[in-house]
Design an enzyme around this catalytic site. Structure first.
Site, PDB file in Angstrom:
ATOM      1  N   ASP A 122      46.995  30.887  42.911  1.00 45.44           N
ATOM      2  CA  ASP A 122      47.213  29.951  42.382  1.00 45.44           C
ATOM      3  C   ASP A 122      48.217  30.045  41.221  1.00 45.44           C
ATOM      4  O   ASP A 122      48.459  28.944  40.597  1.00 45.44           O
ATOM      5  CB  ASP A 122      46.113  29.105  41.977  1.00 45.44           C
ATOM      6  CG  ASP A 122      45.456  29.849  40.840  1.00 45.44           C
ATOM      7  OD1 ASP A 122      45.256  31.101  40.936  1.00 45.44           O
ATOM      8  OD2 ASP A 122      45.148  29.208  39.722  1.00 45.44           O
ATOM      9  N   ASP A 148      39.741  33.183  40.521  1.00 45.89           N
ATOM     10  CA  ASP A 148      39.674  31.987  39.488  1.00 45.89           C
ATOM     11  C   ASP A 148      40.751  31.160  40.108  1.00 45.89           C
ATOM     12  O   ASP A 148      42.332  31.608  40.176  1.00 45.89           O
ATOM     13  CB  ASP A 148      39.736  32.416  38.100  1.00 45.89           C
ATOM     14  CG  ASP A 148      38.681  33.290  37.564  1.00 45.89           C
ATOM     15  OD1 ASP A 148      37.597  32.806  37.485  1.00 45.89           O
ATOM     16  OD2 ASP A 148      38.780  34.448  37.479  1.00 45.89           O
ATOM     17  N   ASP A 173      43.147  35.927  45.334  1.00 45.19           N
ATOM     18  CA  ASP A 173      42.972  35.660  43.955  1.00 45.19           C
ATOM     19  C   ASP A 173      41.543  35.149  43.841  1.00 45.19           C
ATOM     20  O   ASP A 173      40.804  34.525  44.893  1.00 45.19           O
ATOM     21  CB  ASP A 173      44.119  34.965  43.376  1.00 45.19           C
ATOM     22  CG  ASP A 173      43.596  34.519  41.729  1.00 45.19           C
ATOM     23  OD1 ASP A 173      43.307  35.521  40.916  1.00 45.19           O
ATOM     24  OD2 ASP A 173      43.775  33.471  41.619  1.00 45.19           O
TER      25      ASP A 173
END
Length: 240
Positions: A171, A11, A9
């Site tokens: 995250d 961000d 991922d």
């Protein structure tokens, strides 16, 4: 055996983008004379791309958007965010060192983000990180996006990878779910923007620092996942 592909991922996983996202988001909603959002609000706003982030921010500040308002606000966000890249954004500690070590062992990398692909590519270009990745896909690259398995599987295909030799790192719930939906082991990082403790998302494992992202860890995850798949323990869509 094919080299493993590690899909990140963006961000909150590869890059700490929070300061620039908040700044551009507040610039955007200022057009409606709304109060600024705070970093503490970011975990409830990000993860589904810029449109949803703007919609959520406006709703949070008491102004549900109409369909007519959104396009101009999205353009305002993209223009401000692009103009100011990379701003304060930076890779998380240990990331580059870990990637360089893994690359020397034959591992390859890709990015699968719900951020608009153009924004993701521009940001990685300006940070001089693009060359690390065999594929970069965004929330508008395919007809679907995370947590739909098609987004991750499409990213793997573009990178020339094999789903049975792939790990997803993220995250947030979308990252863990897209990996689960694709039948791929997941690694969660707790320093990103999840609005709940990442352990509650039930990733395959958690690392607290990129120094923990080792070839031994990756190979153990792949062995366990493929053994479970071979024994019919987990539902797996990766070969469909």
């Amino acid at each position: 055996m094919a080299p493993a592909l590690i899909v990140f991922d963006l961000d909150g996983t590869l890059l700490d983008t929070h300061a620039d996202l908040v700044e551009s988001l507040n610039h955007t909603i200022a057009a409606l004379k709304l109060a600024p959002v705070r970093y503490e609000d970011l975990t409830h706003l990000v993860g589904h791309g810029a449109k949803v982030m703007i919609e959520r921010a406006c709703r949070l500040q008491g102004h549900p958007l109409t369909d007519e308002e959104l396009p101009a606000l999205l353009n305002r966000f993209i223009a401000h965010y692009t103009q100011n890249m990379p701003g304060k954004t930076h890779p998380y500690p240990g990331l580059i060192r870990s990637m360089e070590h893994l690359k020397s062992k034959g591992y390859r990398f890709a990015v699968c983000t719900n951020k608009l692909e153009g924004l993701a590519r521009t940001l990685l270009d300006r940070l001089q990180l693009t060359s690390h990745f065999d594929a970069i896909t965004g929330g508008d690259t395919f007809a679907m996006r995370k947590p739909d398995a098609g987004h991750l599987l499409g990213t793997i295909e573009r990178a020339g990878g094999d789903p049975s030799r792939c790990v997803m790192i993220g995250d947030s719930i979308n990252d863990i779910l897209v990996a689960r939906n694709a039948g791929i082991p997941s690694i969660a990082v707790p320093f990103g923007y999840s609005d709940v403790p990442v352990a509650t998302l039930e990733p395959t494992t958690i690392i607290s620092h990129f120094d923990e992202l080792t070839s031994d860890l990756i190979e153990e995850l792949l062995r366990s996942a493929n053994s479970a798949f071979a024994n019919g323990v987990v539902a797996n869509t990766r070969h469909s």
